[in-house]
Design an enzyme around this catalytic site. Structure first.
Site, mmCIF file in Angstrom:
data_model
loop_
_atom_site.group_PDB
_atom_site.id
_atom_site.type_symbol
_atom_site.label_atom_id
_atom_site.label_comp_id
_atom_site.label_asym_id
_atom_site.label_seq_id
_atom_site.Cartn_x
_atom_site.Cartn_y
_atom_site.Cartn_z
ATOM 1 N N SER A 85 0.866 -1.193 0.000
ATOM 2 C CA SER A 85 0.000 0.000 0.000
ATOM 3 C C SER A 85 0.897 1.236 0.000
ATOM 4 O O SER A 85 2.059 1.153 0.429
ATOM 5 C CB SER A 85 -0.848 0.011 1.276
ATOM 6 O OG SER A 85 -1.441 1.281 1.470
ATOM 7 N N TYR A 101 -1.148 -0.639 10.345
ATOM 8 C CA TYR A 101 -1.288 -0.969 8.918
ATOM 9 C C TYR A 101 -0.025 -0.534 8.164
ATOM 10 O O TYR A 101 0.520 -1.289 7.353
ATOM 11 C CB TYR A 101 -2.531 -0.256 8.374
ATOM 12 C CG TYR A 101 -2.854 -0.539 6.917
ATOM 13 C CD1 TYR A 101 -3.300 -1.799 6.509
ATOM 14 C CD2 TYR A 101 -2.742 0.459 5.955
ATOM 15 C CE1 TYR A 101 -3.612 -2.051 5.177
ATOM 16 C CE2 TYR A 101 -3.056 0.218 4.626
ATOM 17 C CZ TYR A 101 -3.494 -1.042 4.247
ATOM 18 O OH TYR A 101 -3.796 -1.274 2.919
HETATM 19 P P1 NAD Z 1 -11.338 -6.291 0.545
HETATM 20 O O1 NAD Z 1 -11.801 -6.308 1.954
HETATM 21 O O2 NAD Z 1 -12.326 -5.991 -0.531
HETATM 22 O O3 NAD Z 1 -10.632 -7.680 0.197
HETATM 23 C C1 NAD Z 1 -9.795 -8.337 1.109
HETATM 24 C C2 NAD Z 1 -10.110 -9.828 1.081
HETATM 25 O O4 NAD Z 1 -9.190 -10.463 1.979
HETATM 26 C C3 NAD Z 1 -11.525 -10.165 1.556
HETATM 27 O O5 NAD Z 1 -12.147 -11.039 0.626
HETATM 28 C C4 NAD Z 1 -11.308 -10.845 2.901
HETATM 29 O O6 NAD Z 1 -12.267 -11.851 3.192
HETATM 30 C C5 NAD Z 1 -9.903 -11.437 2.707
HETATM 31 N N1 NAD Z 1 -9.241 -11.682 3.985
HETATM 32 C C6 NAD Z 1 -9.153 -10.868 5.072
HETATM 33 N N2 NAD Z 1 -8.473 -11.465 6.053
HETATM 34 C C7 NAD Z 1 -8.121 -12.688 5.601
HETATM 35 C C8 NAD Z 1 -7.413 -13.767 6.155
HETATM 36 N N3 NAD Z 1 -6.938 -13.731 7.417
HETATM 37 N N4 NAD Z 1 -7.212 -14.874 5.401
HETATM 38 C C9 NAD Z 1 -7.705 -14.944 4.127
HETATM 39 N N5 NAD Z 1 -8.393 -13.945 3.543
HETATM 40 C C10 NAD Z 1 -8.609 -12.836 4.282
HETATM 41 O O7 NAD Z 1 -10.130 -5.240 0.498
HETATM 42 P P2 NAD Z 1 -9.271 -4.635 -0.720
HETATM 43 O O8 NAD Z 1 -9.371 -3.174 -0.642
HETATM 44 O O9 NAD Z 1 -9.578 -5.319 -1.994
HETATM 45 O O10 NAD Z 1 -7.808 -5.013 -0.215
HETATM 46 C C11 NAD Z 1 -6.995 -5.982 -0.850
HETATM 47 C C12 NAD Z 1 -5.541 -5.686 -0.531
HETATM 48 O O11 NAD Z 1 -5.183 -4.429 -1.099
HETATM 49 C C13 NAD Z 1 -5.240 -5.594 0.956
HETATM 50 O O12 NAD Z 1 -3.984 -6.189 1.231
HETATM 51 C C14 NAD Z 1 -5.177 -4.097 1.190
HETATM 52 O O13 NAD Z 1 -4.385 -3.768 2.296
HETATM 53 C C15 NAD Z 1 -4.567 -3.630 -0.111
HETATM 54 N N6 NAD Z 1 -4.823 -2.218 -0.405
HETATM 55 C C16 NAD Z 1 -6.081 -1.755 -0.603
HETATM 56 C C17 NAD Z 1 -6.272 -0.396 -0.887
HETATM 57 C C18 NAD Z 1 -7.647 0.201 -1.119
HETATM 58 O O14 NAD Z 1 -7.768 1.424 -1.137
HETATM 59 N N7 NAD Z 1 -8.684 -0.595 -1.346
HETATM 60 C C19 NAD Z 1 -5.175 0.446 -0.940
HETATM 61 C C20 NAD Z 1 -3.902 -0.059 -0.736
HETATM 62 C C21 NAD Z 1 -3.737 -1.405 -0.476
#
Ligand code: NAD
Length: 275
Positions: free
Chosen positions: A165, A179
């Site tokens: 991120s 985080y």
């Molecule tokens: P999201 O919540 O839509 O998806 C995350 C998925 O991970 C979910 O399906 C959840 O069930 C699964 N998950 C959570 N804990 C888990 C575990 N212990 N074991 C297995 N699965 C698990 O979120 P997102 O925004 O799509 O995030 C995906 C990745 O992208 C994350 O690592 C997040 O930190 C990173 N990210 C997101 C953003 C953003 O703005 N959306 C920005 C930077 C980084």
């Protein structure tokens, strides 16, 4: 088809960014394996991929559990004989009420002229909040990478893509020090492992997304209110929040043979928030 017949594991592939990556990989011909906690969401994406002619397997897995990860990788090898690609995407944000409130207070601090004072986020964070975040967002990346490398090292081929991120490369997410620490750890882990395996046909790279429209991010926007939402948009030079597909396109490239000379790179797809 850039990923024809590759076996690709995507953690957290049932929602948001991971879901977009799973759909893109399936469209590029990969056999997609989704490890996630949500059976309902996994079943929905599995139907979507199958209906469009793709191959998909889902396994309920907690990436923060070493034994659970080991069992799931074993099941993948039993079915497909190998693992070619791993996307370490599963993760949590501070998406409880307090986390969202802190995000709002931090946004106010960087976008308004209010008197400056400590936001008192780190000093009030509990042991549990810290440990849970590190366990899922950082240790989970280690567990899955270790399991994948045991397979990839023997065959001298593999692609590992870690989703960090902008919080791991800048102070933009200072409402969530746990985080930021986890994601900064993912950045450093990527570089270290990439170097370790660079001569073995395995590449390890990292994507550091900016703000992307996934369910937890949307939830945060809803809770922010109109004024804060428009101030958040103002700190994105590209003028829009990212789409999961913006990240998925990059993840396809990094998983493909076009990226064989990309070693340990942190590619930040963020609309210009952090340059
Ligand atoms: P999201 O919540 O839509 O998806 C995350 C998925 O991970 C979910 O399906 C959840 O069930 C699964 N998950 C959570 N804990 C888990 C575990 N212990 N074991 C297995 N699965 C698990 O979120 P997102 O925004 O799509 O995030 C995906 C990745 O992208 C994350 O690592 C997040 O930190 C990173 N990210 C997101 C953003 C953003 O703005 N959306 C920005 C930077 C980084």
């Amino acid at each position: 088809m850039k990923l024809r017949d590759r076996v690709a594991i995507i953690t957290g592939g049932a929602s948001g960014i991971g879901r977009a990556i799973a759909l893109s990989y399936a469209a590029e011909g990969a056999k997609v394996v989704i490890l996630d906690l949500s059976d309902k969401a996994m079943s929905a994406i599995a139907d979507e991929i199958s209906e469009s002619g793709g191959e998909v397997m889902t396994l309920r897995t907690d990436v923060a559990s070493s034994s659970n990860v080991g069992e799931s990788f074993g099941a993948v090898v039993e079915r497909y004989g190998t693992v070619d690609i791993l996307v370490n995407n599963a993760g949590i944000f501070r998406s409880d009420e307090r986390g969202f409130a802190d995000r709002g207070r931090h946004l106010d601090m960087i976008t308004t002229t209010q008197p400056k004072t400590s936001l008192r986020i780190t000093s009030t964070m509990s042991d549990e909040e810290w440990e849970q975040m590190i366990k899922i967002d950082l240790t989970g990346v280690f567990y899955c990478s270790r399991a994948a490398l045991k397979i990839m090292e023997d065959k001298k081929y593999g692609r590992i893509i870690n989703i960090a991120s902008i919080a791991g490369i800048s102070a933009i997410a200072s409402h969530a020090p746990n985080y930021s620490a986890a994601k900064g750890g993912v950045v450093a882990f990527t570089k270290s492992v990439a170097h370790e395996v660079a001569g073995s046909g395995i590449t390890v790279n990292c994507i550091a997304p900016g703000y992307v429209t996934s369910p937890p991010f949307e939830q945060g926007l809803q809770m922010m209110g109109e004024d804060r939402r428009s101030r958040l948009l103002q700190i994105i030079p590209a003028g829009r929040v990212g789409e999961p597909d913006d990240i998925a396109h990059l993840a396809v490239y990094l998983a493909s043979d076009l990226a064989s000379y990309m070693v340990g790179q942190i590619v930040s797809c963020n609309g210009g928030v952090v340059i």
